[in-house]
Write an enzyme that holds these catalytic residues in place. Sequence first.
Site, short mmCIF file in Angstrom:
data_model
loop_
_atom_site.label_atom_id
_atom_site.label_comp_id
_atom_site.label_asym_id
_atom_site.label_seq_id
_atom_site.Cartn_x
_atom_site.Cartn_y
_atom_site.Cartn_z
N ALA A 166 10.33 26.45 -14.91
CA ALA A 166 10.29 27.25 -13.68
C ALA A 166 10.37 28.75 -13.95
CB ALA A 166 11.43 26.81 -12.75
N HIS A 174 17.36 14.86 -14.39
CA HIS A 174 16.81 15.56 -15.54
C HIS A 174 16.74 14.65 -16.76
CE1 HIS A 174 17.47 19.22 -13.23
NE2 HIS A 174 16.78 19.88 -14.15
N ILE A 213 10.19 21.03 -12.22
CA ILE A 213 11.63 21.03 -11.97
C ILE A 213 12.15 22.44 -12.11
CG2 ILE A 213 13.86 20.19 -12.80
CD1 ILE A 213 12.48 17.63 -13.70
N ALA A 214 12.96 22.87 -11.14
CA ALA A 214 13.44 24.26 -11.10
C ALA A 214 14.97 24.29 -11.13
CB ALA A 214 12.93 24.96 -9.83
N ARG A 271 6.19 9.46 -35.44
CA ARG A 271 5.42 10.20 -36.45
C ARG A 271 5.50 11.71 -36.24
NH1 ARG A 271 2.08 5.74 -35.73
NH2 ARG A 271 0.78 6.81 -34.20
N ASP A 291 22.86 23.80 -15.27
CA ASP A 291 21.60 24.50 -14.99
C ASP A 291 21.45 24.69 -13.48
OD1 ASP A 291 19.24 25.81 -15.58
OD2 ASP A 291 18.06 24.00 -15.86
#
Length: 409
Positions: free
Chosen positions: A160, A271, A327-328, A247, A293
């Site tokens: 964001a 999240h 997602i902010a 890998r 956050d």
Amino acid sequence: MNRYTHSLAIARALSEPARPCAIRAARLIDARGVRECAWVVARDGVITACGTDEMEFARQTADIDNIIDADGSLLTPGYVDIHAHGGWGASFDDGAEGIAMARACHMTHGTTRQVLSLITNPLDVMEHNLRTVHAQMASRPDILGSHLEGPFLALARKGAHDPVCLIDPVPQVVTRLLDAADGSLRQITLAPELPHGLEAIAAFRAAGVIPAIGHCDAGYTMAREAIDAGATIMTHMFNAMNGIHHREPGPIPAVVEDRRVTPELINDGFHVQDPVVRLAWDLVPHRIALVTDAMAATDCPDGHYLLGTLDVNVQDGHARLVSNGAIAGSTLLLEQAVARAVLNLGIAAPEAVEAATLTPARALGFDQPNAVTGAPLGLVAPGYAADFLLTDPHTWRVERVWCAGHPMP
């Protein structure tokens, strides 16, 4: 009391001398374990004694008239959030009033100390915001300093953050930000694969700032190089970075392997899904720092908000950019993150508390005596700061808060 008045009352309480206080009959939980029928005594903002012997409690409190009976409530250290952007409709980028409001939000829910995360903005705005945080620290012992989430992020992993403001961490820009913070910058999230990324990590580390790997497109080898250059935090593990592939290991296994690194984790069930939270807990025991956050919409109704200059919609408590649905940030509180860990995920209470107290404090050196807080943070023990919470033993909802010995309104 409305939220504005509440924010003023908290600021006022923090500016007054701390009276001696004591709490008894509590179930004490910190990183060292659980003690029943425990008590704690604090003077001048520092814990002077704690234990379980009632005769010793009487001796320690003979001159104290401010004694609280916990009646079996949980007694924990105050929570420490090293990555949050705001709450109660305000952001830490919004000046002194915004800082006071957002801090009141998190203080009320048990986060006694907080690093104020600043979003990516034009460089002069970020410098101004760093100076504002520095100025507020003079009268706010609950503010540990600032965290810059940007502007040195990978375009492909910007989340964001405003792409127009993302830049390479060339030396002159690093110097400008350090000068603006004037010693108050604690942490900076950056993408180590940027042209000057590793050089910037070394420069920030040399200046006493903890570099954090995040919002990056780095692989395993680059993450190893970043850690060796001085990066010892991973910003919100699993989010805005390459995932684990058999890998192409990506940066997460590099962090798992190296005990010097503290991975942040947003435990909101959104999240990072619960099975992966449990996996992370097993992969890096005693190293996870729970963070929020949290953005301005934290502890607010769903609706329209701003993250920097970007429009955000919050629906069902989940924040997304209007422009592209990214997602902010979150609307999480550490109070909720700890409760989810214990009640939803079955994580042992001392480990959940450790992840919101001692581990984040240790990540930035606040588990030791220091120039910012004086006394160390993260335990209910003699010599530690008198930051503690009384919490409901069934819901883990915070009932009462003390910061540096000050009871919060």
